[in-house]
Write an enzyme that holds these catalytic residues in place. Structure first.
Site, PDB file in Angstrom:
ATOM      1  N   LYS A 130      22.745  -1.281 -13.775  1.00 34.64           N
ATOM      2  CA  LYS A 130      21.461  -1.839 -14.205  1.00 34.64           C
ATOM      3  C   LYS A 130      21.633  -3.337 -14.339  1.00 34.64           C
ATOM      4  CE  LYS A 130      17.326  -0.278 -15.388  1.00 34.64           C
ATOM      5  NZ  LYS A 130      16.666   0.928 -14.861  1.00 34.64           N
TER       6      LYS A 130
HETATM    7  P1  NAD Z   1       6.308  -1.986 -15.725  1.00 38.20           P
HETATM    8  O1  NAD Z   1       6.757  -3.331 -16.113  1.00 38.20           O
HETATM    9  O2  NAD Z   1       5.656  -1.792 -14.410  1.00 38.20           O
HETATM   10  O3  NAD Z   1       5.308  -1.400 -16.840  1.00 38.20           O
HETATM   11  C1  NAD Z   1       5.632  -1.348 -18.192  1.00 38.20           C
HETATM   12  C2  NAD Z   1       4.379  -0.931 -18.970  1.00 38.20           C
HETATM   13  O4  NAD Z   1       4.719  -0.788 -20.339  1.00 38.20           O
HETATM   14  C3  NAD Z   1       3.264  -1.966 -18.898  1.00 38.20           C
HETATM   15  O5  NAD Z   1       2.024  -1.312 -18.881  1.00 38.20           O
HETATM   16  C4  NAD Z   1       3.453  -2.738 -20.202  1.00 38.20           C
HETATM   17  O6  NAD Z   1       2.264  -3.385 -20.639  1.00 38.20           O
HETATM   18  C5  NAD Z   1       3.830  -1.589 -21.118  1.00 38.20           C
HETATM   19  N1  NAD Z   1       4.511  -2.055 -22.323  1.00 38.20           N
HETATM   20  C6  NAD Z   1       5.427  -3.028 -22.430  1.00 38.20           C
HETATM   21  N2  NAD Z   1       5.782  -3.176 -23.731  1.00 38.20           N
HETATM   22  C7  NAD Z   1       5.071  -2.266 -24.420  1.00 38.20           C
HETATM   23  C8  NAD Z   1       4.986  -1.939 -25.796  1.00 38.20           C
HETATM   24  N3  NAD Z   1       5.716  -2.589 -26.700  1.00 38.20           N
HETATM   25  N4  NAD Z   1       4.151  -0.940 -26.153  1.00 38.20           N
HETATM   26  C9  NAD Z   1       3.423  -0.291 -25.234  1.00 38.20           C
HETATM   27  N5  NAD Z   1       3.455  -0.562 -23.926  1.00 38.20           N
HETATM   28  C10 NAD Z   1       4.266  -1.536 -23.531  1.00 38.20           C
HETATM   29  O7  NAD Z   1       7.587  -1.045 -15.878  1.00 38.20           O
HETATM   30  P2  NAD Z   1       7.862   0.360 -15.183  1.00 38.20           P
HETATM   31  O8  NAD Z   1       8.603   0.115 -13.926  1.00 38.20           O
HETATM   32  O9  NAD Z   1       6.604   1.166 -15.162  1.00 38.20           O
HETATM   33  O10 NAD Z   1       8.893   1.020 -16.213  1.00 38.20           O
HETATM   34  C11 NAD Z   1       8.470   1.747 -17.364  1.00 38.20           C
HETATM   35  C12 NAD Z   1       9.626   2.616 -17.854  1.00 38.20           C
HETATM   36  O11 NAD Z   1      10.015   3.503 -16.809  1.00 38.20           O
HETATM   37  C13 NAD Z   1      10.899   1.849 -18.232  1.00 38.20           C
HETATM   38  O12 NAD Z   1      11.561   2.549 -19.253  1.00 38.20           O
HETATM   39  C14 NAD Z   1      11.723   1.919 -16.955  1.00 38.20           C
HETATM   40  O13 NAD Z   1      13.106   1.732 -17.182  1.00 38.20           O
HETATM   41  C15 NAD Z   1      11.400   3.343 -16.527  1.00 38.20           C
HETATM   42  N6  NAD Z   1      11.649   3.626 -15.105  1.00 38.20           N
HETATM   43  C16 NAD Z   1      11.073   2.871 -14.127  1.00 38.20           C
HETATM   44  C17 NAD Z   1      11.310   3.217 -12.802  1.00 38.20           C
HETATM   45  C18 NAD Z   1      10.656   2.491 -11.654  1.00 38.20           C
HETATM   46  O14 NAD Z   1      10.796   2.944 -10.513  1.00 38.20           O
HETATM   47  N7  NAD Z   1       9.922   1.398 -11.870  1.00 38.20           N
HETATM   48  C19 NAD Z   1      12.148   4.292 -12.486  1.00 38.20           C
HETATM   49  C20 NAD Z   1      12.692   5.036 -13.519  1.00 38.20           C
HETATM   50  C21 NAD Z   1      12.424   4.706 -14.827  1.00 38.20           C
END
Ligand code: NAD
Length: 438
Positions: A130
């Site tokens: 990561k």
């Molecule tokens: P992103 O940046 O696209 O979206 C994050 C979302 O969370 C946004 O809507 C943001 O406004 C919201 N957010 C941020 N802080 C917040 C808070 N304090 N309270 C409520 N909402 C909040 O990120 P993502 O890629 O969608 O990732 C989200 C989660 O999924 C993370 O834990 C990430 O590690 C995990 N993840 C992502 C992927 C991927 O392919 N992008 C894959 C596996 C896991």
């Protein structure tokens, strides 16, 4: 075990997988302590040797870099970036890059370890890594983010490689960020699309990668609901986070017959008891950059969203949102961890004691890295798959992983998380042993 006993265990696991006595008194841990705690439970369960525990608990390499950037107003700002490679026994290191003020070494370490266990659960040939840069990208211009990305990529480039370590998007990074990373790497090492995944399709990205994590969540939930006896027809769903993972999950979950009643982002949440018009909310976000004030909805706080009386709760934003403080008030019948590490160990124990099954992150959100693997394979073969093929292969991988985890939970009489970690730890340990690490 007799057939009668097997059936009794299977039935118990269907309602709420049994396991070691829940210990809600476990204090809240840092992210890496928490992942190590889940690893330790699995190592104990599969009777892993002390030597192997020692090797698999720690990280292989941790790189911390200084990233100085000239900001638009002429100031020099110095950011700190990390790339942590946890374990590479099963293949090249793989994992996203996060831009966030809380992205410190402990968090990046934890997320790297989760990637090792995740790639093993879905059985794709990668290790775990990561990366993160401690910054607030929401306060940065596009030019500043581009300069940050290029400089960070240069700084970590010597530990990257198509067969060594392949980044992808995560919180606050996206296909555009991957395009800049690819360009920065390629300007030094020659044209190398396979150095990152989650790229724009025009630069060798895979069809279906953008939606893949959310789609994988939906496929997993569809399979899990059947085995756990949860009816999804008309089921009420709340989703925290409306970024890549949350918004795609929300847009696709209707396929299962569910109604999304509440969603949120960093600025707040919205609720509509009869079900949200998810496409209208998505369009509202494109215009305003937030779900807040979408037409026909009432406000709900991020804290209250987690405690709504819904059938399925999907945390899809940040880590450690369900803790010892609020787990007891979670009313959902099923929790699906679309985010990484949204449920702390003490909250996990509380949910378990309440009989609420939790589909763990290393299974539920593995669709993203699975399609990243397809993208990498397409880049190496210089061949493109159609989206139908990507989605069909993703469904196969997620369904198989669910069946393996659920049957392990049933046979061993343990919760889904412990079953998933047990499968992963055994796989990585076997690879490490075969390669002569231990
Ligand atoms: P992103 O940046 O696209 O979206 C994050 C979302 O969370 C946004 O809507 C943001 O406004 C919201 N957010 C941020 N802080 C917040 C808070 N304090 N309270 C409520 N909402 C909040 O990120 P993502 O890629 O969608 O990732 C989200 C989660 O999924 C993370 O834990 C990430 O590690 C995990 N993840 C992502 C992927 C991927 O392919 N992008 C894959 C596996 C896991």
């Amino acid at each position: 075990m007799g057939a009668e006993q097997t059936r009794a265990r299977a039935e118990a696991a269907t309602v709420a997988p049994a396991g070691p006595a829940p210990d809600a008194s476990v204090p809240e841990m840092s992210p890496f302590e928490a992942v190590s705690h889940f690893f330790d439970l699995a190592a104990e369960h599969v009777d892993l040797s002390e030597e192997m525990r020692h090797v698999l608990r720690g990280t292989y390499r941790e790189l911390r870099v200084q990233v100085p950037i000239r900001m638009d107003d002429g100031r020099l700002e110095v950011f700190t970036g990390y790339r942590v490679q946890h374990n590479g026994a099963r293949g090249p290191y793989k994992g996203g890059i996060r831009y966030h003020p809380d992205a410190d070494l402990d968090e990046v370490r934890a997320l790297a370890a989760l990637m090792t266990w995740k790639t093993a659960v879905v059985d794709i040939p990668y290790g775990g890594a990561k990366g993160g840069v401690q910054c607030d990208p929401l306060r940065m211009s596009e030019g500043e983010r581009q300069r940050l990305t290029r400089r960070f990529t240069q700084m970590i480039s010597y530990v990257l490689g198509v067969n060594r370590d392949v980044p992808a998007p995560d919180v606050n990074t996206d296909a555009q960020t991957m395009a800049w990373m690819m360009d920065a790497y390629s300007s030094r090492y020659g044209y190398t699309p396979a150095i990152v995944t989650g790229k724009p399709v025009e630069l060798g990205g895979s069809y279906g990668r953008d939606a893949a994590t959310g789609r994988g969540v939906v496929y997993t939930l569809g399979e899990a609901a059947k085995d756990l006896g949860v009816s999804l027809e008309g089921a009420r769903v709340a989703i925290q986070g409306f970024g890549n993972v949350g918004s795609w999950t929300a847009r696709l979950i209707g396929e299962l017959g569910c109604r999304v009643v509440a969603v949120s982002d960093v600025r707040g949440g919205i609720i509509r008891e009869d079900g949200l018009d998810v496409q209208a909310v998505y369009d509202h976000v494109r215009e305003t950059r937030s779900v807040v004030d979408a037409s026909g909805t009432e406000p709900v706080s991020n804290e209250d969203l987690l405690e709504l009386d819904v059938d399925v709760l999907i945390p899809a934003a940040l880590d450690r949102v369900i803790t010892a403080d609020n787990a007891d008030r979670v009313k959902a019948r099923l929790v699906v961890e679309a985010a990484n590490h949204p449920v702390t160990p003490s909250a996990d124990a509380i949910l378990q004691s309440k009989g609420v099954p939790v589909i763990p992150d290393i299974l539920a959100n593995a669709g993203g890295v699975t399609v990243s693997y397809f993208e990498w394979a397409q880049n190496i073969q210089q061949y493109r798959w159609e989206e139908d093929q990507v989605n069909a292969e993703l469904r196969k991988v997620m369904s198989k992983a669910w069946r393996n985890v659920h049957s392990r939970a049933t046979v061993d009489g343990v919760p889904l998380r412990l079953a998933a970690f047990a499968i992963a730890v055994e796989k990585v340990a076997r690879a490490a042993q075969l390669r002569g690490y231990v």
